[in-house]
Design a protein around this motif. Structure first.
Motif, PDB file in Angstrom:
ATOM      1  N   UNK A  30       0.844  -1.000   0.314  1.00 35.10           N
ATOM      2  CA  UNK A  30      -0.053  -0.249  -0.039  1.00 35.10           C
ATOM      3  C   UNK A  30       0.865   1.078   0.263  1.00 35.10           C
ATOM      4  N   UNK A  31       2.340   1.631   0.844  1.00 36.41           N
ATOM      5  CA  UNK A  31       2.529   2.009   0.813  1.00 36.41           C
ATOM      6  C   UNK A  31       3.156   2.273  -0.556  1.00 36.41           C
ATOM      7  N   UNK A  32       4.214   1.210  -1.245  1.00 40.72           N
ATOM      8  CA  UNK A  32       4.271   1.777  -2.595  1.00 40.72           C
ATOM      9  C   UNK A  32       3.704   1.950  -3.386  1.00 40.72           C
ATOM     10  N   UNK A  33       2.315   1.523  -3.472  1.00 43.13           N
ATOM     11  CA  UNK A  33       1.852   2.204  -4.473  1.00 43.13           C
ATOM     12  C   UNK A  33       0.563   3.474  -4.384  1.00 43.13           C
ATOM     13  N   UNK A  34       1.119   4.096  -3.130  1.00 44.44           N
ATOM     14  CA  UNK A  34       1.353   5.707  -2.854  1.00 44.44           C
ATOM     15  C   UNK A  34       1.373   6.043  -2.819  1.00 44.44           C
ATOM     16  N   UNK A  35       3.207   5.615  -3.159  1.00 44.99           N
ATOM     17  CA  UNK A  35       4.343   6.922  -3.323  1.00 44.99           C
ATOM     18  C   UNK A  35       4.941   6.717  -4.944  1.00 44.99           C
ATOM     19  N   UNK A  36       4.185   5.541  -5.449  1.00 45.55           N
ATOM     20  CA  UNK A  36       3.718   5.504  -7.204  1.00 45.55           C
ATOM     21  C   UNK A  36       2.869   6.410  -7.760  1.00 45.55           C
ATOM     22  N   UNK A  37       1.828   6.699  -6.837  1.00 44.86           N
ATOM     23  CA  UNK A  37       1.024   7.662  -7.220  1.00 44.86           C
ATOM     24  C   UNK A  37       1.297   9.328  -7.035  1.00 44.86           C
ATOM     25  N   UNK A  38       2.167   9.546  -5.985  1.00 42.72           N
ATOM     26  CA  UNK A  38       2.454  10.732  -5.847  1.00 42.72           C
ATOM     27  C   UNK A  38       3.854  10.774  -7.643  1.00 42.72           C
ATOM     28  N   UNK A  39       4.519  10.329  -7.610  1.00 42.26           N
ATOM     29  CA  UNK A  39       5.279  10.001  -8.706  1.00 42.26           C
ATOM     30  C   UNK A  39       4.440  10.500  -9.921  1.00 42.26           C
ATOM     31  N   UNK A  41       1.668  11.755 -10.336  1.00 45.24           N
ATOM     32  CA  UNK A  41       1.350  13.310 -11.062  1.00 45.24           C
ATOM     33  C   UNK A  41       1.965  14.470 -10.352  1.00 45.24           C
ATOM     34  N   UNK A  42       3.575  13.421 -10.397  1.00 42.48           N
ATOM     35  CA  UNK A  42       4.950  14.698 -10.068  1.00 42.48           C
ATOM     36  C   UNK A  42       4.310  16.049  -8.909  1.00 42.48           C
ATOM     37  N   UNK A  43       3.059  15.164  -7.712  1.00 35.01           N
ATOM     38  CA  UNK A  43       3.524  15.741  -6.746  1.00 35.01           C
ATOM     39  C   UNK A  43       4.690  15.366  -5.650  1.00 35.01           C
ATOM     40  N   UNK A  44       4.395  16.092  -4.790  1.00 31.27           N
ATOM     41  CA  UNK A  44       5.753  16.016  -3.876  1.00 31.27           C
ATOM     42  C   UNK A  44       4.996  15.005  -2.684  1.00 31.27           C
ATOM     43  N   UNK A  45       5.352  14.400  -2.254  1.00 30.47           N
ATOM     44  CA  UNK A  45       5.400  13.350  -1.111  1.00 30.47           C
ATOM     45  C   UNK A  45       5.559  14.050   0.144  1.00 30.47           C
ATOM     46  N   UNK A  46       6.740  15.136   0.399  1.00 32.70           N
ATOM     47  CA  UNK A  46       6.320  15.496   1.209  1.00 32.70           C
ATOM     48  C   UNK A  46       5.194  16.168   2.491  1.00 32.70           C
ATOM     49  N   UNK A  47       4.704  16.097   3.145  1.00 33.68           N
ATOM     50  CA  UNK A  47       3.599  16.780   3.991  1.00 33.68           C
ATOM     51  C   UNK A  47       3.571  17.915   3.600  1.00 33.68           C
ATOM     52  N   UNK A  48       4.953  18.485   4.483  1.00 36.24           N
ATOM     53  CA  UNK A  48       5.102  20.246   4.306  1.00 36.24           C
ATOM     54  C   UNK A  48       5.250  20.934   3.002  1.00 36.24           C
ATOM     55  N   UNK A  49       5.239  20.403   2.140  1.00 31.57           N
ATOM     56  CA  UNK A  49       5.112  20.290   0.818  1.00 31.57           C
ATOM     57  C   UNK A  49       4.077  21.220   0.229  1.00 31.57           C
ATOM     58  N   UNK A  50       3.904  21.667  -0.786  1.00 31.51           N
ATOM     59  CA  UNK A  50       2.515  22.048  -1.182  1.00 31.51           C
ATOM     60  C   UNK A  50       2.446  21.718  -2.417  1.00 31.51           C
ATOM     61  N   UNK A  51       1.274  20.680  -2.637  1.00 35.27           N
ATOM     62  CA  UNK A  51       0.817  19.535  -4.065  1.00 35.27           C
ATOM     63  C   UNK A  51       0.252  20.165  -4.333  1.00 35.27           C
TER      64      UNK A  51
END
Length: 107
Positions: A30-39, A41-51
């Motif tokens: 699930x975590x890997x799938x989530x990371x791949x979704x961020x990648x 859609x080219x949006x930052x995964x870090x929660x403090x950065x603006x998506x």
């Protein structure tokens, strides 16, 4: 650690270990799938950065925050591998910390 510090109730056997291992494996998937979704859609995964994109597909169609869900699943899986009620204690604490932190950020 908690199962050694707070030996409340122990259960065990192969079923507990296998259930824990299964939960941990599913959590990593699930975590890997989530990371791949961020990648993807080219949006930052870090929660403090603006998506740059709101993710609503893939794992985000199933859960509002699948990465936190994966972390909770890992904690629960470890508790089952340990086979102890004491090892389950960090799971609700972890979930409440995440919910409290999220509420504070939203206010």
């Amino acid at each position: 650690l908690f199962d050694r510090l707070i030996p409340i109730l122990h259960w065990g056997g192969a079923w507990s270990r296998w259930l824990g291992i299964l939960l941990i494996m599913l959590a990593f998937i699930l975590a890997a799938w989530s990371f791949m979704a961020f990648r993807q859609h080219q949006t930052p995964i870090h929660p403090r950065r603006k998506p740059t994109t709101l993710l609503t597909s893939g794992p985000y169609a199933l859960s509002r925050n699948p990465i936190y869900l994966a972390m909770a699943m890992i904690a629960l899986g470890v508790a089952f591998v340990c086979g102890s009620l004491g090892a389950l204690l960090p799971v609700p604490v972890f979930v409440s910390i995440i919910l409290t932190t999220r509420r504070e950020r939203l206010s």
